[in-house]
Design an enzyme around this catalytic site. Sequence first.
Site, mmCIF file in Angstrom:
data_model
loop_
_atom_site.group_PDB
_atom_site.id
_atom_site.type_symbol
_atom_site.label_atom_id
_atom_site.label_comp_id
_atom_site.label_asym_id
_atom_site.label_seq_id
_atom_site.Cartn_x
_atom_site.Cartn_y
_atom_site.Cartn_z
ATOM 1 N N SER A 1 6.426 -19.866 0.626
ATOM 2 C CA SER A 1 5.123 -19.534 1.177
ATOM 3 C C SER A 1 4.455 -18.487 0.314
ATOM 4 C CB SER A 1 5.244 -19.042 2.624
ATOM 5 O OG SER A 1 5.391 -17.657 2.668
ATOM 6 N N HIS B 1 12.288 -16.734 4.062
ATOM 7 C CA HIS B 1 11.296 -16.792 2.990
ATOM 8 C C HIS B 1 11.975 -16.544 1.651
ATOM 9 C CE1 HIS B 1 7.534 -16.742 5.475
ATOM 10 N NE2 HIS B 1 8.513 -16.678 6.360
ATOM 11 N N ASN C 1 25.553 5.202 -0.528
ATOM 12 C CA ASN C 1 25.507 6.572 -1.022
ATOM 13 C C ASN C 1 25.273 6.649 -2.509
ATOM 14 O OD1 ASN C 1 25.574 9.181 -0.332
ATOM 15 N ND2 ASN C 1 27.787 9.425 -0.396
ATOM 16 N N LYS D 1 -4.429 -12.540 10.568
ATOM 17 C CA LYS D 1 -3.162 -12.233 11.228
ATOM 18 C C LYS D 1 -3.320 -11.199 12.327
ATOM 19 C CE LYS D 1 -1.543 -9.575 7.203
ATOM 20 N NZ LYS D 1 -0.432 -9.576 6.259
ATOM 21 N N ASP E 1 2.428 -13.978 12.046
ATOM 22 C CA ASP E 1 2.583 -13.165 10.855
ATOM 23 C C ASP E 1 3.665 -12.121 11.105
ATOM 24 O OD1 ASP E 1 1.685 -11.195 8.586
ATOM 25 O OD2 ASP E 1 0.737 -13.131 8.264
ATOM 26 N N GLU E 2 4.241 -11.600 10.021
ATOM 27 C CA GLU E 2 5.369 -10.674 10.198
ATOM 28 C C GLU E 2 4.969 -9.416 10.955
ATOM 29 O OE1 GLU E 2 3.703 -10.107 6.023
ATOM 30 O OE2 GLU E 2 4.141 -11.747 7.413
ATOM 31 N N THR F 1 1.031 -20.089 8.445
ATOM 32 C CA THR F 1 0.874 -18.797 9.116
ATOM 33 C C THR F 1 -0.532 -18.715 9.691
ATOM 34 O OG1 THR F 1 2.320 -17.861 7.445
ATOM 35 C CG2 THR F 1 1.109 -16.314 8.821
ATOM 36 N N HIS G 1 11.794 -13.536 8.422
ATOM 37 C CA HIS G 1 10.832 -13.096 7.418
ATOM 38 C C HIS G 1 11.408 -11.895 6.682
ATOM 39 C CE1 HIS G 1 7.242 -11.462 5.543
ATOM 40 N NE2 HIS G 1 6.724 -12.655 5.678
ATOM 41 N N ARG G 2 11.099 -11.789 5.389
ATOM 42 C CA ARG G 2 11.739 -10.750 4.573
ATOM 43 C C ARG G 2 10.814 -9.564 4.286
ATOM 44 N NH1 ARG G 2 12.030 -13.129 -1.631
ATOM 45 N NH2 ARG G 2 9.866 -13.817 -1.781
ATOM 46 N N LYS H 1 -3.879 -17.210 10.522
ATOM 47 C CA LYS H 1 -4.724 -16.116 10.031
ATOM 48 C C LYS H 1 -6.022 -16.144 10.830
ATOM 49 C CE LYS H 1 -1.950 -15.565 6.361
ATOM 50 N NZ LYS H 1 -1.084 -14.411 6.196
#
EC number: 4.1.1.39
Length: 451
Positions: free
Chosen positions: A370, A318, A114, A168, A194-195, A164, A285-286, A166
């Site tokens: 990465s 990551h 808050n 992707k 990939d994310e 990763t 993954h972030r 690609k």
Amino acid sequence: SVGFKAGVKDYRLTYYTPDYETKDTDILAAFRVTPQPGVPAEEAGAAVAAESSTGTWTTVWTDGLTSLDRYKGRCYHIEAVVGEENQYIAYVAYPLDLFEEGSVTNMFTSIVGNVFGFKALRALRLEDLRIPPSYSKTFQGPPHGIQVERDKLNKYGRPLLGCTIKPKLGLSAKNYGRAVYECLRGGLDFTKDDENVNSQPFMRWRDRFLFCAEAIYKAQAETGEIKGHYLNATAGTCEEMIKRAVFARELGVPIVMHDYLTGGFTANTSLAHYCRDNGLLLHIHRAMHAVIDRQKNHGMHFRVLAKALRMSGGDHIHAGTVVGKLEGEREMTLGFVDLLRDDYIEKDRSRGIFFTQDWVSMPGVLPVASGGIHVWHMPALTEIFGDDSVLQFGGGTLGHPWGNAPGAVANRVALEACVQARNEGRDLAREGNEIIPEACNWSPELAAACE
């Protein structure tokens, strides 16, 4: 005469307590506070403590029904930030009773839920949290942790390699599986969804899982090594996410993946519990982290999100790359890499660590480097991150002039060369530019990658 007096009152009268001795069970927070002009630092710090714990803007009669002293957050120290005008670090202690056990969601709702929209503050950033053992012990933490993962994979004494896949978005499941197979056969330990690969019209999740599992088994048979592909189980509902994780387990693959910030901590903790109960590793993954952590004066530092992830549960996360960034950034990154991996981390302000953190044997998380790295970075990465890390080369593998498998070979050769050089006592930081060309003599794939 009424027993209490309504009306707006100064927070600092109740919530600024410079004499307070922090308890071992308190959750401690360090906030970077930028007050509005004319608001004193003590009042701003006290306001943060109040609004993120028991306070409201006025005295209410129900305050008399509880012991405010027992439940209130306290701002116990304020220091000006060197080199910034009108910025302060406010230290706040929260009593343990304010938080639900085993819920990162509730912890964040309380501490940062808050207060960030508060009018008296121009900006507010949560820089660090001290999680006491009495609270961290209510969490399962990572499903398996670093040692168990090494034992499962039978890989020791070196960083792990990932990539990763690609492009992707847009590949069919079969072609996607083919790319996975090429990379794993070439020598990588892992490949990665990939994310944002979830279950789109061009490739539904079930088809992808099947073709990736086929690729894993084929590559394992050919190389004699255990392989994995981070199957992204992130979905629109918790039920669907668990359904995907169940299917991954039925296929017998070693690891699944989750986007923990977009998916949310509740979903992530559910998945982490499922993974521990069913022997799956969990790659995190972030995605979305920069929305929260990019501004220097507002939001939350990534080290807080990293601590939260270790509590919620994940085996990999990551953590940026460090290579080629500014020096200060490097120290900060290594600070939260230690917070992810180590048991006990001493307070060290030069690395952004505001509190000594004792994880009391909660399993560690492997940091994943990465983003924009290639074989020439290998010596630096090996030196900076050490063995307990995952090095992820996306374009650095798939961009190889001869294709995926030779790209994977190049990365593996470079890694093995760096590890061997380090074990022989060579200085990777100084001799890195010699180690890679030497290895090129033995590996045409690496030589082609270096051109």
